[in-house]
Design a protein around this motif. Structure first.
Motif, PDB file in Angstrom:
ATOM      1  N   PRO A 168     -13.737 -39.843  65.644  1.00 57.42           N
ATOM      2  CA  PRO A 168     -14.655 -40.164  66.626  1.00 57.42           C
ATOM      3  C   PRO A 168     -14.170 -40.014  68.040  1.00 57.42           C
ATOM      4  O   PRO A 168     -15.091 -39.561  69.093  1.00 57.42           O
ATOM      5  N   TRP A 169     -12.852 -39.734  68.255  1.00 55.05           N
ATOM      6  CA  TRP A 169     -12.508 -39.418  69.295  1.00 55.05           C
ATOM      7  C   TRP A 169     -12.642 -37.869  70.002  1.00 55.05           C
ATOM      8  O   TRP A 169     -12.255 -37.384  71.052  1.00 55.05           O
ATOM      9  N   LYS A 170     -13.109 -37.209  68.975  1.00 55.29           N
ATOM     10  CA  LYS A 170     -13.666 -35.958  69.175  1.00 55.29           C
ATOM     11  C   LYS A 170     -15.018 -35.423  69.017  1.00 55.29           C
ATOM     12  O   LYS A 170     -15.315 -34.395  69.052  1.00 55.29           O
ATOM     13  N   ALA A 171     -15.785 -36.454  69.487  1.00 57.00           N
ATOM     14  CA  ALA A 171     -17.253 -36.378  69.556  1.00 57.00           C
ATOM     15  C   ALA A 171     -17.797 -35.383  70.417  1.00 57.00           C
ATOM     16  O   ALA A 171     -18.552 -34.713  69.854  1.00 57.00           O
ATOM     17  N   ASP A 172     -17.057 -35.144  71.454  1.00 56.84           N
ATOM     18  CA  ASP A 172     -17.614 -34.183  72.317  1.00 56.84           C
ATOM     19  C   ASP A 172     -17.271 -32.540  71.748  1.00 56.84           C
ATOM     20  O   ASP A 172     -18.000 -31.595  72.290  1.00 56.84           O
ATOM     21  N   LYS A 173     -16.590 -32.487  70.541  1.00 58.76           N
ATOM     22  CA  LYS A 173     -16.301 -31.180  70.295  1.00 58.76           C
ATOM     23  C   LYS A 173     -16.989 -31.069  68.935  1.00 58.76           C
ATOM     24  O   LYS A 173     -16.760 -29.846  68.087  1.00 58.76           O
ATOM     25  N   ARG A 174     -17.747 -31.955  68.389  1.00 54.16           N
ATOM     26  CA  ARG A 174     -18.403 -31.841  66.999  1.00 54.16           C
ATOM     27  C   ARG A 174     -19.327 -30.732  66.814  1.00 54.16           C
ATOM     28  O   ARG A 174     -19.202 -30.005  65.786  1.00 54.16           O
ATOM     29  N   ILE A 175     -20.157 -30.522  68.126  1.00 54.16           N
ATOM     30  CA  ILE A 175     -21.279 -29.757  67.709  1.00 54.16           C
ATOM     31  C   ILE A 175     -20.761 -28.362  67.644  1.00 54.16           C
ATOM     32  O   ILE A 175     -21.095 -27.342  66.589  1.00 54.16           O
ATOM     33  N   GLU A 176     -19.790 -27.954  68.611  1.00 55.91           N
ATOM     34  CA  GLU A 176     -19.262 -26.402  68.533  1.00 55.91           C
ATOM     35  C   GLU A 176     -18.343 -25.961  67.371  1.00 55.91           C
ATOM     36  O   GLU A 176     -18.357 -25.141  66.451  1.00 55.91           O
ATOM     37  N   LYS A 177     -17.538 -27.056  66.985  1.00 53.47           N
ATOM     38  CA  LYS A 177     -16.542 -27.099  65.964  1.00 53.47           C
ATOM     39  C   LYS A 177     -17.394 -27.069  64.706  1.00 53.47           C
ATOM     40  O   LYS A 177     -17.067 -26.303  63.737  1.00 53.47           O
ATOM     41  N   GLY A 178     -18.360 -28.039  64.561  1.00 55.54           N
ATOM     42  CA  GLY A 178     -19.080 -28.085  63.476  1.00 55.54           C
ATOM     43  C   GLY A 178     -19.694 -26.658  63.028  1.00 55.54           C
ATOM     44  O   GLY A 178     -19.846 -25.932  61.887  1.00 55.54           O
ATOM     45  N   ALA A 179     -20.350 -25.948  64.162  1.00 55.84           N
ATOM     46  CA  ALA A 179     -21.150 -24.883  63.964  1.00 55.84           C
ATOM     47  C   ALA A 179     -20.176 -23.741  63.554  1.00 55.84           C
ATOM     48  O   ALA A 179     -20.452 -22.841  62.557  1.00 55.84           O
ATOM     49  N   LEU A 180     -18.922 -23.742  63.886  1.00 59.60           N
ATOM     50  CA  LEU A 180     -18.092 -22.681  63.627  1.00 59.60           C
ATOM     51  C   LEU A 180     -17.342 -22.870  62.199  1.00 59.60           C
ATOM     52  O   LEU A 180     -17.258 -21.692  61.608  1.00 59.60           O
ATOM     53  N   LEU A 181     -17.358 -23.990  62.041  1.00 60.64           N
ATOM     54  CA  LEU A 181     -17.104 -24.002  60.472  1.00 60.64           C
ATOM     55  C   LEU A 181     -18.254 -23.544  59.331  1.00 60.64           C
ATOM     56  O   LEU A 181     -17.911 -23.199  58.446  1.00 60.64           O
ATOM     57  N   ILE A 182     -19.303 -24.031  59.754  1.00 67.65           N
ATOM     58  CA  ILE A 182     -20.278 -23.528  58.861  1.00 67.65           C
ATOM     59  C   ILE A 182     -20.582 -21.970  59.141  1.00 67.65           C
ATOM     60  O   ILE A 182     -20.700 -21.250  58.001  1.00 67.65           O
ATOM     61  N   ALA A 183     -20.390 -21.591  60.231  1.00 72.63           N
ATOM     62  CA  ALA A 183     -20.362 -19.875  60.439  1.00 72.63           C
ATOM     63  C   ALA A 183     -19.169 -19.332  59.420  1.00 72.63           C
ATOM     64  O   ALA A 183     -19.563 -18.181  58.958  1.00 72.63           O
ATOM     65  N   GLN A 184     -18.281 -20.026  59.346  1.00 71.22           N
ATOM     66  CA  GLN A 184     -17.025 -19.431  58.859  1.00 71.22           C
ATOM     67  C   GLN A 184     -17.075 -19.589  57.390  1.00 71.22           C
ATOM     68  O   GLN A 184     -17.083 -18.486  56.638  1.00 71.22           O
ATOM     69  N   ALA A 185     -18.048 -20.439  56.870  1.00 68.15           N
ATOM     70  CA  ALA A 185     -18.170 -20.436  55.601  1.00 68.15           C
ATOM     71  C   ALA A 185     -19.123 -19.151  55.012  1.00 68.15           C
ATOM     72  O   ALA A 185     -19.285 -18.742  53.965  1.00 68.15           O
ATOM     73  N   HIS A 186     -20.116 -18.890  56.006  1.00 65.89           N
ATOM     74  CA  HIS A 186     -21.200 -17.874  55.614  1.00 65.89           C
ATOM     75  C   HIS A 186     -20.514 -16.436  56.099  1.00 65.89           C
ATOM     76  O   HIS A 186     -20.859 -15.590  55.058  1.00 65.89           O
TER      77      HIS A 186
END
Length: 223
Positions: A168-186
């Motif tokens: 939860p302490w990384k909530a401000d990074k979730r959107i961009e980090k999550g998007a990068l992880l999804i993009a890397q999978a694709h």
């Protein structure tokens, strides 16, 4: 093999001689970088001079050969056991090459894929190399490398998303980090680290401009 049997370096002809000169060691370093794994192993045990330079050359070889790797190797790195690290990863690469060939056989495919999933990021380098192979004889290797690389990257990204959501302490990074992880999978063959750095740079620039205008986070900004 006798310790000085195969070496004519001045510092090795006489066991009571002074330590090898730095110029001589530099020459041995360059030679040791050029030979293959087997020859490097043999040379490193021939005499004192070769043994002296081999310690640092194995570290150089590890850095040149592998760009990816799990935390499993951290203890060997911290202890300076670069030859042990190289030898173990070399053996793992050989097993991965064998598994890659077996992917083409339906009866062996499940076991081969289990090998890659167990290795995870430790086999990313060899799979990336296979995925970029260009020779006409490499069609099968290229296909299966990309197939396995996609499966591994999907798993790594899923684990990364799970970890991200549990912090939860990384909530401000979730959107961009999550998007990068999804993009890397694709796009498993793409290096998205530069995108991550650009996003961080844009974030810092945005903070700077907001501070200059005295605007707090969470408020709309209009020119």
């Amino acid at each position: 093999m006798a310790e000085t049997e195969s070496c004519n370096a001045p510092a090795c002809r006489n066991p009571d001689s002074a330590p090898p000169a730095e110029l001589e060691l530099d020459i041995l370093r360059q030679l040791l970088k050029l030979v293959d794994y087997t020859d490097a192993c043999n040379l490193s045990v021939t005499c004192r001079a070769w043994k002296t330079v081999s310690r640092e050359i194995w570290q150089y070889r590890v850095g040149q050969r592998w760009k990816s790797g799990s935390n499993e190797w951290d203890s060997l790195k911290s202890e300076g056991k670069w030859f042990d690290l190289y030898a173990q990863r070399h053996t793992l690469d050989q097993a991965s090459e064998k598994a890659l060939k077996e992917m083409a056989w339906p009866t062996k495919r499940d076991a081969a894929q289990d090998h890659f999933l167990a290795c995870g990021v430790d086999c990313m380098d060899i799979l990336t190399a296979g995925a970029h192979a260009q020779g006409p004889q490499d069609v099968g290797r290229r296909y299966w490398s990309r197939h396995v690389l996609s499966a591994i990257q999907t798993r790594v990204s899923a684990l990364g998303l799970e970890k991200l959501m549990s912090q939860p302490w990384k909530a401000d990074k979730r959107i961009e980090k999550g998007a990068l992880l999804i993009a890397q999978a694709h796009y498993p063959l793409s290096d998205l680290s530069i995108v991550e750095r650009k996003i961080d740079m844009l974030g810092e620039e945005l903070k700077r401009r907001m501070l200059e205008r005295g605007v707090e986070g969470g408020r709309e900004v209009s020119d």
